[in-house]
Scaffold this active site. Structure first.
Site: not given
Ligand SMILES: *Cc1c(COP(=O)(O)O)cnc(C)c1O
Length: 390
Positions: A53, A105, A202, A177
């Site tokens: 961890r 998001y 992604k 983000d």
């Molecule tokens: C998918 C996504 C998230 C969340 O990520 P997860 O891996 O699904 O928890 C956050 N920000 C954006 C822009 C996303 O496309």
């Protein structure tokens, strides 16, 4: 990483990031250290990692990798994008206020409005395409600004440097983000951002087979705080997933280049159709944020959103396409067509959605690596079929 390696181009650094060869065996990939704990051979001389961890060699290689790509002090790997985002928000304390981009998001919106609000972490959502609205949202207890650009799913653009400059003058933490652009196209730390976040599920992972989140901090002080949170919350990424993510990241540039080329073709094709109400893509001439975007990013990415006119037609298109996955998510080798109103942004109330341009006819196309001719032909038959059906 040596000075010499720092000078290498992005695509070369993707393959030669420091841990690409196992130091003890010469193996061509980082071993998966599937271990929870580490033996103390000498109690006076503890091993580098003592418990997974707190630290794991496979995860560490990934964390160093993303820190190099984003140009930050230190990287952190989490169990999902939301684990990275929620852990980062816990830098804030009860009574603090954060200014957030309006079309954030959906999961981040849910975190702020249904979970963090219960701990008295307050948020104001503003249209960040207008810096004056960001400034106007400042309160005496504001501690941070949270950006997402291009935003999801309407691909609106925030001027990163302008927001950072203003935020710094008020001692506010800046968080961004960077999921849609990836460090291949956009490196926010170079523009003044303090913490960069990713849903590595992604584009970074890129194969729809791993759920992961990453964070990169600008300063050693922030790194120490983030390390404490990651360990204290236990929101870490497992060794297998860390390895899988690094495997996907090696092809980031090749995938982004191919997908972007197709995305530009798709956006232009959609723009020329009379049966499409609107197309959102920062690479289009008439995109309102194009100029700002081009100043801060070296590309437009692989996500194109478009409005087919109505919820009924959108649903018909979703049922008629044969090539893309019809699914939540984006940024993979295969194209993914999603329906924000019923998928990623379902957590947002209908009224809030409408106010943010997430109409019932809006579809989001994440362009994969298929031949563009096939993607266009498939979408053509679905769009035509969806007219006949109505
Ligand atoms: C998918 C996504 C998230 C969340 O990520 P997860 O891996 O699904 O928890 C956050 N920000 C954006 C822009 C996303 O496309």
């Amino acid at each position: 990483m040596s000075d010499n390696k720092d000078k290498l181009k992005f695509g070369t650094r993707l393959l030669h990031f420091g841990a690409e060869i196992d130091k003890t065996t010469g193996a061509s990939s980082v071993p998966i250290y599937q271990a929870s704990t580490f033996h103390h051979e000498d109690i006076y001389n503890p091993p580098l990692h003592d418990y997974s961890r707190s630290g794991n060699p496979t995860r560490q290689a990934l964390e160093d990798y993303i820190a190099v790509l984003e140009g930050g002090d230190r990287g952190f790997a989490f169990a999902s994008g939301m684990a990275a985002i929620s852990s980062t928000f816990l830098l804030l304390s009860s009574g603090d206020h954060v200014i957030v981009t309006e079309d954030v998001y959906g999961g981040t919106y849910r975190l702020l409005t249904m979970i963090l609000n219960r701990f008295n972490i307050q948020s104001t959502f503003v249209d960040m395409t207008n810096i004056e609205l960001v400034k106007a949202a400042l309160q005496s207890n504001t501690k941070a600004v949270y950006m997402e650009t291009p935003s999801n799913p309407t691909l609106r653009i925030t001027d990163i440097s302008a927001v950072c400059e203003w935020a710094q003058s008020h001692d506010l933490l800046t968080i961004l983000d960077n999921t849609f652009m990836t460090p291949y196209y956009q490196r926010p730390i170079e523009l003044g951002v303090d913490i960069v976040l990713h849903s590595a599920t992604k584009f970074l992972g890129g194969h729809s087979d791993v759920l992961a989140g990453l964070a990169v901090t600008r300063t050693a002080e922030l790194s120490a705080q983030m390390k404490m949170l990651q360990n204290g919350l236990g929101t870490v990424l497992a060794p297998q997933e860390s390895w899988l993510l690094m495997r996907g990241m090696k092809t980031l540039e090749a995938r982004m280049v191919h997908s972007e080329k197709s995305a530009i073709a798709l956006a232009k094709w959609l723009e020329n159709r009379s049966d499409i109400e609107a197309v959102y893509y920062p690479g289009l001439e008439n995109h309102p944020g194009r100029e700002v975007h081009e100043r801060q990013s070296s590309g437009y990415g692989a996500v194109v959103s478009f409005d087919v006119g109505s919820g009924a037609r959108a649903k018909a298109v979703l049922n008629l396409v044969t090539i893309p996955l019809v699914a939540v998510s984006l940024g993979a080798v295969e194209s993914i067509l999603s329906y924000p109103a019923m998928m990623s942004h379902a957590a947002m109330g209908a009224e809030v959605r409408a106010a943010r341009g997430i109409t019932d006819g809006l579809l989001r196309f994440s362009v994969g690596l298929e031949a563009i001719e096939d993607l266009l032909a498939d979408l053509e038959q679905a769009l035509v079929g969806a007219c006949v059906k109505l």
